[in-house]
Motif scaffolding. Structure first.
Motif, PDB file in Angstrom:
ATOM      1  N   GLU A 141      63.463  31.359  53.405  1.00 31.24           N
ATOM      2  CA  GLU A 141      62.376  31.649  54.348  1.00 31.24           C
ATOM      3  C   GLU A 141      61.721  30.351  54.783  1.00 31.24           C
ATOM      4  N   GLY A 142      61.781  30.059  56.072  1.00 30.40           N
ATOM      5  CA  GLY A 142      61.194  28.830  56.597  1.00 30.40           C
ATOM      6  C   GLY A 142      61.724  27.589  55.904  1.00 30.40           C
ATOM      7  N   GLY A 143      62.996  27.622  55.569  1.00 30.52           N
ATOM      8  CA  GLY A 143      63.631  26.453  54.969  1.00 30.52           C
ATOM      9  C   GLY A 143      63.421  26.291  53.477  1.00 30.52           C
ATOM     10  N   VAL A 144      62.704  27.236  52.845  1.00 27.70           N
ATOM     11  CA  VAL A 144      62.542  27.133  51.387  1.00 27.70           C
ATOM     12  C   VAL A 144      63.134  28.373  50.696  1.00 27.70           C
ATOM     13  N   ALA A 145      63.536  28.172  49.439  1.00 30.45           N
ATOM     14  CA  ALA A 145      64.141  29.250  48.652  1.00 30.45           C
ATOM     15  C   ALA A 145      63.050  30.158  48.094  1.00 30.45           C
ATOM     16  N   ARG A 146      63.255  31.453  48.243  1.00 27.31           N
ATOM     17  CA  ARG A 146      62.276  32.436  47.739  1.00 27.31           C
ATOM     18  C   ARG A 146      62.994  33.484  46.893  1.00 27.31           C
ATOM     19  N   ASP A 147      62.232  34.089  45.989  1.00 27.97           N
ATOM     20  CA  ASP A 147      62.748  35.183  45.150  1.00 27.97           C
ATOM     21  C   ASP A 147      64.073  34.799  44.480  1.00 27.97           C
ATOM     22  N   VAL A 148      64.093  33.588  43.922  1.00 28.24           N
ATOM     23  CA  VAL A 148      65.322  33.089  43.296  1.00 28.24           C
ATOM     24  C   VAL A 148      65.533  33.796  41.955  1.00 28.24           C
ATOM     25  N   VAL A 149      66.687  34.405  41.792  1.00 33.92           N
ATOM     26  CA  VAL A 149      67.036  35.001  40.499  1.00 33.92           C
ATOM     27  C   VAL A 149      68.434  34.529  40.113  1.00 33.92           C
ATOM     28  N   ILE A 150      68.527  34.029  38.891  1.00 39.50           N
ATOM     29  CA  ILE A 150      69.804  33.521  38.371  1.00 39.50           C
ATOM     30  C   ILE A 150      70.044  34.204  37.025  1.00 39.50           C
ATOM     31  N   ALA A 151      71.217  34.825  36.863  1.00 44.64           N
ATOM     32  CA  ALA A 151      71.530  35.461  35.579  1.00 44.64           C
ATOM     33  C   ALA A 151      72.930  35.057  35.142  1.00 44.64           C
ATOM     34  N   LEU A 152      73.081  34.942  33.827  1.00 39.06           N
ATOM     35  CA  LEU A 152      74.376  34.535  33.276  1.00 39.06           C
ATOM     36  C   LEU A 152      74.755  35.408  32.085  1.00 39.06           C
ATOM     37  N   GLY A 153      76.071  35.578  31.924  1.00 39.83           N
ATOM     38  CA  GLY A 153      76.580  36.303  30.764  1.00 39.83           C
ATOM     39  C   GLY A 153      77.506  35.430  29.941  1.00 39.83           C
TER      40      GLY A 153
END
Lengths: 154, 283
Positions: free
Chosen positions: B196-208
């Protein structure tokens, strides 16, 4: 536990221990085409079709199949008339040592019901669950492709 | 399974839960049995087959996809085809070979609580919610119920359904690192974010497969949140992830390799997601 099943078109009543796998129940009843190999759902040699879906019978309890229709490799042919996939395996030299082949044939026959004209890539994806210890995957894949082609021209 | 003596086939989810509460730890909910018959736990005396309990439905609408607790992986795979650019479908397909997807349930893949379950990180980054039935109905996240390798806090509660929200503008990606297509993951990674407007929003990272349960990489998420996702920053995020995961060495891969690959694949997937298409809720 007493259950009713339809096996290769024939209604049967089975008395089975609750912890018996469908694989064991079938083999004990004179249907050795379904092979016992890894017993952990890795290799697909025990594939049978239960209510229209091919699955590994080594990791399904017989009681889970109660009331359902089971087709084993023995039930694919009609009398001496082989199923098109069986015919294609024999014509393409894909029978090999024969041990993993019944599972591959059941898997392929069932998959072609869902997708009658798969690509080679799609067949390879479906065969991920069918292991051949001789690593002979090329001819079985060619056989399925040829079954698809023969079906198109008939 | 030598202790298994009883098989129940309840015709409703309520009846399944009643039976489980009656038998307690001696009973298990049975979906496709594809994990249970491999692990064959001792002390299980009764199986409660939930495949006939009227919860094998899938529902797809503009705002969410709902997958019943008795729905097969094959049905889930079709239902989620339009979610997050196909990322969840990919994860479900890579969870197991076709023969297994014809028998196993998505809810079972979650409840089995393998640290390497491929569907779980993908569901986590999309904000999937579980509707549980026990004494009462409740809605929880997957993280809320995972407590260790093959351990959950579910108790007698049944996963009645899995709700996957469809959010506009989400960019997502998934990767399973494994030796062969049928093998268990060495590492699996899912990411989701918005731009959004060049920035990262609602970042979610998951690993198994890099901790006792599937995990969120919250420090890495925080490092990227609200920032322009430059190449330099993604390299930083890669390092944060490698520090944040808690893998073990086993015969599949070493701790060091898993750590390194966790970072590498988070960075690559973030790039892929940022350069790929964003999802539309009703795509």
């Amino acid at each position: 536990m007493k259950i009713e099943v339809t096996v290769n078109g024939e209604s049967q009543e089975w008395e089975v221990p609750v912890n018996q796998t469908l694989l064991d129940a079938l083999r004990l009843r004179g249907l050795p085409g379904t092979k016992r190999v890894c017993e952990s759902g890795e290799c697909g040699a025990c594939a049978v079709i239960v209510d229209g879906l091919a699955l590994d019978s080594c990791i399904l309890l017989a009681v889970q199949a109660a009331g359902m229709s089971i087709v084993t490799v023995e039930g694919l042919s009609t009398g001496s008339q082989l199923h098109p996939v069986q015919e294609a395996f024999t014509q393409n030299g894909a029978i090999q040592c024969g041990f993993c082949i019944p599972g591959m044939i059941v898997t392929a026959a069932n998959y072609l019901e869902e997708n009658p004209s798969p690509t080679q890539e799609e067949i390879r994806h479906v065969f991920v669950g069918n292991l051949c210890r001789c690593t002979g995957y090329k001819k079985p894949i060619e056989a399925v492709l040829s079954a698809v082609r023969d079906d198109d021209t008939s | 399974m030598r202790d298994l003596r009883e098989y129940h086939r309840p015709s409703s989810a309520a009846e399944a839960v009643r039976l489980k509460r009656e038998y307690g730890a001696k009973a298990v909910y049975l979906g496709g049995s594809t994990d249970l018959l491999v692990h064959r736990p001792a002390g299980v005396e009764a199986a409660i087959d939930i495949r006939h309990a009227g919860i094998d439905y899938v529902r797809v609408d503009d705002s969410e996809v709902v997958i019943g607790g008795g729905a097969l992986l094959r049905d889930a795979e079709k239902a989620v085809a339009g979610v997050a650019g196909g990322m969840l479908r990919q994860a479900v397909r890579e969870t197991a070979p076709w023969l297994i997807r014809n028998a196993a349930t998505l809810a079972g893949n979650i409840a089995n609580a393998s640290p390497a379950a491929d569907s779980v990180p993908a569901l986590m980054v999309l904000g999937a919610r579980l509707v549980l039935w026990g004494e009462a109905e409740e809605e929880v996240s997957i993280e809320d119920i995972l407590s260790g390798p093959h351990r959950t806090l579910l108790g007698d509660r049944l996963i009645r359904e899995i709700r996957v929200p469809r959010t506009d503008g989400v960019r997502a990606a998934f990767h399973k690192l494994a030796r062969s297509a049928s093998d268990i993951a060495l590492v699996n990674v899912a990411v989701a974010l918005k731009l959004e407007g060049g920035v990262a929003r609602d970042v979610v990272i998951a690993l198994g497969a890099v901790a006792p349960t599937a995990i969120r990489a919250r420090q890495a998420e925080a490092a990227l949140e609200g920032m322009p996702p430059t190449e330099e920053l993604l390299v930083e995020v890669e390092k944060v992830v490698a520090d944040e995961v808690r893998p073990i060495s086993d015969w599949r891969a070493s701790e060091g390799y898993r750590r390194r690959m966790s970072g590498v694949f988070v960075r690559r997937l973030l790039s892929q997601a940022l350069n790929g298409e964003q999802s539309r809720a009703a795509a």
